[in-house]
Design a protein around this motif. Structure first.
Motif, mmCIF file in Angstrom:
data_model
loop_
_atom_site.group_PDB
_atom_site.id
_atom_site.type_symbol
_atom_site.label_atom_id
_atom_site.label_comp_id
_atom_site.label_asym_id
_atom_site.label_seq_id
_atom_site.Cartn_x
_atom_site.Cartn_y
_atom_site.Cartn_z
ATOM 1 N N HIS A 671 3.406 3.039 -4.485
ATOM 2 C CA HIS A 671 3.086 1.784 -3.786
ATOM 3 C C HIS A 671 4.279 1.308 -2.980
ATOM 4 C CE1 HIS A 671 -0.247 1.009 -6.923
ATOM 5 N NE2 HIS A 671 -0.839 1.272 -5.753
ATOM 6 N N TRP A 674 4.859 3.687 0.006
ATOM 7 C CA TRP A 674 3.878 3.491 1.088
ATOM 8 C C TRP A 674 4.176 2.206 1.854
ATOM 9 C CZ3 TRP A 674 0.595 -0.242 2.639
ATOM 10 C CH2 TRP A 674 -0.384 0.106 3.594
ATOM 11 N N TYR A 675 4.481 1.167 1.118
ATOM 12 C CA TYR A 675 4.714 -0.144 1.742
ATOM 13 C C TYR A 675 5.978 -0.105 2.609
ATOM 14 C CZ TYR A 675 5.151 -5.242 2.152
ATOM 15 O OH TYR A 675 5.259 -6.527 2.643
ATOM 16 N N TYR A 676 7.013 0.593 2.120
ATOM 17 C CA TYR A 676 8.261 0.703 2.898
ATOM 18 C C TYR A 676 7.989 1.411 4.230
ATOM 19 C CZ TYR A 676 13.117 1.712 4.081
ATOM 20 O OH TYR A 676 14.328 1.787 4.734
ATOM 21 N N LEU A 694 -3.733 -6.764 4.538
ATOM 22 C CA LEU A 694 -2.882 -5.720 3.961
ATOM 23 C C LEU A 694 -3.230 -5.489 2.486
ATOM 24 C CD1 LEU A 694 -0.501 -3.769 4.201
ATOM 25 C CD2 LEU A 694 1.038 -5.698 3.685
ATOM 26 N N ILE A 698 -4.420 -1.925 1.005
ATOM 27 C CA ILE A 698 -3.656 -1.134 0.015
ATOM 28 C C ILE A 698 -4.258 -1.224 -1.387
ATOM 29 C CG2 ILE A 698 -2.047 -2.976 -0.649
ATOM 30 C CD1 ILE A 698 0.187 -0.945 -0.656
ATOM 31 N N ILE A 705 2.107 -7.804 -3.410
ATOM 32 C CA ILE A 705 2.745 -7.485 -2.125
ATOM 33 C C ILE A 705 3.935 -8.410 -1.873
ATOM 34 C CG2 ILE A 705 2.366 -7.442 0.368
ATOM 35 C CD1 ILE A 705 -0.503 -6.565 -0.225
ATOM 36 N N THR A 709 7.825 -7.231 -1.450
ATOM 37 C CA THR A 709 8.627 -7.691 -0.319
ATOM 38 C C THR A 709 9.931 -8.310 -0.813
ATOM 39 O OG1 THR A 709 6.548 -8.190 0.821
ATOM 40 C CG2 THR A 709 8.559 -9.090 1.780
#
Length: 777
Positions: A671, A674-676, A694, A698, A705, A709
């Motif tokens: 996770h 992917w987010y990076y 988003l 995801i 999320i 962050t």
């Protein structure tokens, strides 16, 4: 922790003595404990009350004056003289009058009866009534349950030419009335083997002498008067009541059936409780509110119709009496609560115009029960300028002696250590209150002002059987001088519990110890449902009874009190609707704790108590014994510090958690990866604007999320400016676990798992382990 309003004093009977008495008499341990607690520790002594017979009755001619009284009455019978039975207006007096009426009518006498009116004549012989008797041709007056203090009226009767026989049991003064004969078990002192007869007991002895044999058909009247007058149930009294109860159970007298019908008492179940709590109050009520004569007429009724009408009349008077007592009690309490001069006095002295003097003694008893202080309730009569009343006291304050110290203000008073009656000038009410308060300061200690509950029979569940309870009934009657046992089941746990009744104001439980379990019921104790918790050792006090349902008998404890010294955990997790549980909290002894600002905002305005926000250790001071934990702290250490420092009696676990970290979970490395990559491809990404889409894309919660962050931001992987997120490509690699926010989430997930989602017993265990060093016993 549940604290009783009374200090429990639990007797511990000698185990060896119990075993010996049990063996010698072949009785249950329960019966042996009761006998030993009552002072019957040897088999020989115990047999005297277990196997009583007619030999327990003394020869009536042992009473001083009996020979002379019988001779005078027989003379009246032979000469056809008119005889007047002059009785008292309470249950003892009414039954005394009935006994004498029965025997004299049986012997063919020309006899009638009279009882003074409490309000117009007062207690005892009254000159007006004696003069009327003389006009009616009465030649012989026989007083029953009164007369020993009627010096002047009896002198008038003698002057008018009537003869007077006094039969009484009340305390005699230094000067005796000028009666022709006085029959009194203590006058002269010590002449009769048993000095504790009730008024009806003395009348019964006179009936015995007149018949020449024991008047067995009069036992039922004598039993009611004896129980009602609260004389010791020892010696002759005990035998009289035993026989009276037997007779009442099988009596064909219409008044017995009518009394059972109106009180819903089953005739075959009549016992001393039925007499004391159902029959006697109705007989007393009629004399408290007016003429007691209908009470005698009822007990002498020969037809079902007359008996039914008489029972209805008595019952109606009792209803009226209750209403009057309730009204006066409410008024008295209001006066106490709103007048510091009264409420701050160690002796409650309350006075009001118009209060019924016939019931204010009952009101005084209720005030003593509520405030556990001596109480005097007075009815003011402005026309006469008098205050007339009754007082009730507590152990340590001898009411009669304390009143006697104020003789100059109290022209008329009498009584004994625990109760008194008085009449004095109404202008002295405040002075009497002030004096008694200062006298109480001299003799009443804080210990004495603490109500006590004496428990004489501690029991285990294994001892309580139907057979044992039935055996205990055979030890009766219980009452004054042979008190009903008060049982305690100690260190038991609740096996099941539920509210019952239309208003859910009663409580039904199963209590268990290592030996088994027993049913228990608490009438009017539905509130305990919110006090009692499972898994805690509790002690219950009450009476053991047999509950019979559809032919099956089971032992049952009728609960009167409960307490525990263990801390308690109340599980309110998931109950986010405050109105459903806020009423169950002892709010005056509770602090509402929040560890997060957002929780304070969420519960704003929902409590009358302020919410105490705890974000650091020095805010954990001066808290109440009960803690309502509205949410979870961010670390277990914070909660541990709180409970170790405050040692709470009760913890109410609410643990409000609108965003559960445990359920949202910890995102995986995939996770994060992917987010990076996603952010790297989108410089100046407006997260706030696209957050929802988003999250859907995801498949993670919005909160997760945001968390990822924050991890990136804390590790320097991203910058956030004006709400726009941009990846820093030149930042060296670091472990995600280096971020504080990452570690914090792991800890919070763990805390939620242990506290928010754990079963009740595991949650209790978590707290128990941290309270281990405390002594809660």
């Amino acid at each position: 922790m549940i604290q009783s309003t009374k200090k429990w004093v639990v007797e511990q009977p000698n185990e060896d003595a119990i075993k010996q008495l049990q063996s010698e008499l072949n009785i249950s341990t329960l019966a042996a404990k009761i006998l030993i607690a009552r002072g019957y520790s040897s088999a020989e002594k115990a047999k005297r009350i277990i196997k009583m017979d007619e030999s327990n009755l003394h020869d009536p001619y042992l009473l001083s004056g009996m020979t002379e009284a019988v001779e005078r009455i027989e003379k009246a019978l032979n000469n056809g003289e008119k005889i007047l039975i002059y009785g008292d207006y309470d249950a003892d007096g009414i039954t005394s009058t009935t006994v004498m009426m029965n025997v004299l009518l049986d012997l063919g006498a020309d006899v009638n009866f009279c009882t003074p009116n409490r309000f117009t004549h007062g207690y005892g012989p009254h000159e007006e009534l004696f003069r009327k008797a003389h006009k009616d041709g009465v030649q012989l007056i026989i007083t029953v349950d009164n007369g020993i203090s009627g010096i002047e009226p009896i002198r008038v009767a003698k002057d008018l030419g009537m003869d007077v026989i006094v039969t009484d049991h009340h305390e005699a003064g230094d000067v005796l009335p000028p009666a022709d004969v006085i029959i009194h078990p203590r006058v002269p002192e010590g002449h009769y083997p048993f000095g504790e007869l009730a008024g009806v007991g003395v009348a019964f002895k006179l009936a015995h002498a007149l018949y020449g044999e024991v008047p067995e058909h009069l036992y039922e009247f004598a039993a009611i008067g004896t129980v009602a007058d609260l004389v010791p149930l020892e010696g002759e009294n005990r035998y009289i009541v035993q026989q009276g109860i037997k007779q009442l159970k099988t009596s064909n007298n219409p008044w017995v059936r009518a009394l059972c019908e109106i009180t819903s008492v089953k005739q075959h179940e009549i016992d001393e409780d039925a007499i004391g709590f159902y029959f006697a109050p109705r007989l007393n009520a009629i004399g408290r509110l007016g003429d007691a004569g209908p009470g005698v007429a009822f007990l002498m009724s020969e037809s079902d119709l007359d008996a039914a009408n008489g029972a209805k009349r008595l019952n109606q008077k009792n209803v009226e009496r209750k209403e009057i007592v309730n009204t006066i009690t409410e008024q008295a309490i209001e006066m106490i609560e709103n007048d510091p001069t009264i409420s701050n006095s160690l002796v409650l002295v309350i006075a009001k115009e118009g209060w019924n003097p016939g019931v204010i003694g009952i009101v005084a008893s209720r005030l003593v029960e509520k405030y556990y202080r001596p109480a005097i309730v007075l009815s003011l009569d402005p026309e006469k300028g008098t205050a007339k009343g009754s007082g009730r006291s507590i152990e340590g304050f001898h009411l009669y002696q304390e009143l006697a110290k104020n003789r100059e203000l109290l022209p008329h008073f009498g009584g004994h250590p625990m109760a008194a009656g008085m009449t004095f000038g109404m202008e002295h009410v405040d002075e009497i209150r002030s004096r008694l308060h200062h006298q109480a300061l001299e003799c009443l200690t804080d210990e004495m002002l603490t109500p006590k509950l004496s428990i004489d029979v501690p029991v285990d569940v294994s001892e309580v059987t139907v057979e044992a309870i039935e055996e205990i009934k055979q030890l009766g009657p219980f009452g004054t001088g042979f008190a009903k046992p008060v049982y305690a089941l100690q260190n038991v746990q609740v096996r099941s519990m539920r509210k019952i009744g239309a208003g859910e104001n009663h409580l039904k439980l199963e209590l268990e110890d290592s030996h088994g379990f027993i049913d228990a019921i608490g009438f009017g104790k539905g509130n305990l449902y919110d006090e009692i918790t499972y898994g805690v050792k509790l002690s219950f006090v009450g009476d053991l009874q047999i509950n019979e349902w559809q032919g099956k008998k089971k032992p049952q404890l009728m609960i009167t009190d409960v307490q525990t010294n263990e801390w308690q955990l109340y599980d309110y997790r998931g109950k986010n609707q405050v109105h459903k549980w806020i009423h169950t909290l002892p709010k005056e002894e509770s602090d509402f704790i929040a560890f997060r600002h957002s929780t304070v905002q969420a519960f704003d305005g929902q409590f009358t108590n302020p919410i105490r926000l705890i974000t650091k250790e020095d805010e954990m001071k001066n808290l109440s014994p009960n803690l309502v934990l509205l949410d979870l702290p961010k670390s277990a250490q914070t909660l541990e510090k709180l409970i170790q420092q405050e040692r709470p009696n009760r913890i109410y676990a609410v643990f409000y958690t609108p965003e559960s970290k445990y359920f949202n979970g910890m995102p995986t490395r995939e996770h994060f990866g992917w987010y990076y990559s996603f952010l790297k491809k989108r410089p100046n990404f407006n997260l706030q604007l696209h957050l929802e889409k988003l999250a859907q894309h995801i498949g993670l919660n919005v909160e997760v999320i945001k968390f990822m962050t924050n991890v990136f931001f804390e590790l320097g992987f991203v910058t956030i400016e004006n709400g726009l997120t941009t990846v820093n490509s030149n930042v060296p690699k670091r472990l995600l676990s280096e971020a504080k926010v990452y570690k914090q989430r792991i800890e919070e997930i763990d805390l939620e798992q242990q506290l928010l989602y754990a079963p009740y017993l595991e949650l209790k265990q978590w707290f128990n382990e941290r309270m281990r060093e405390f002594n809660y016993s």
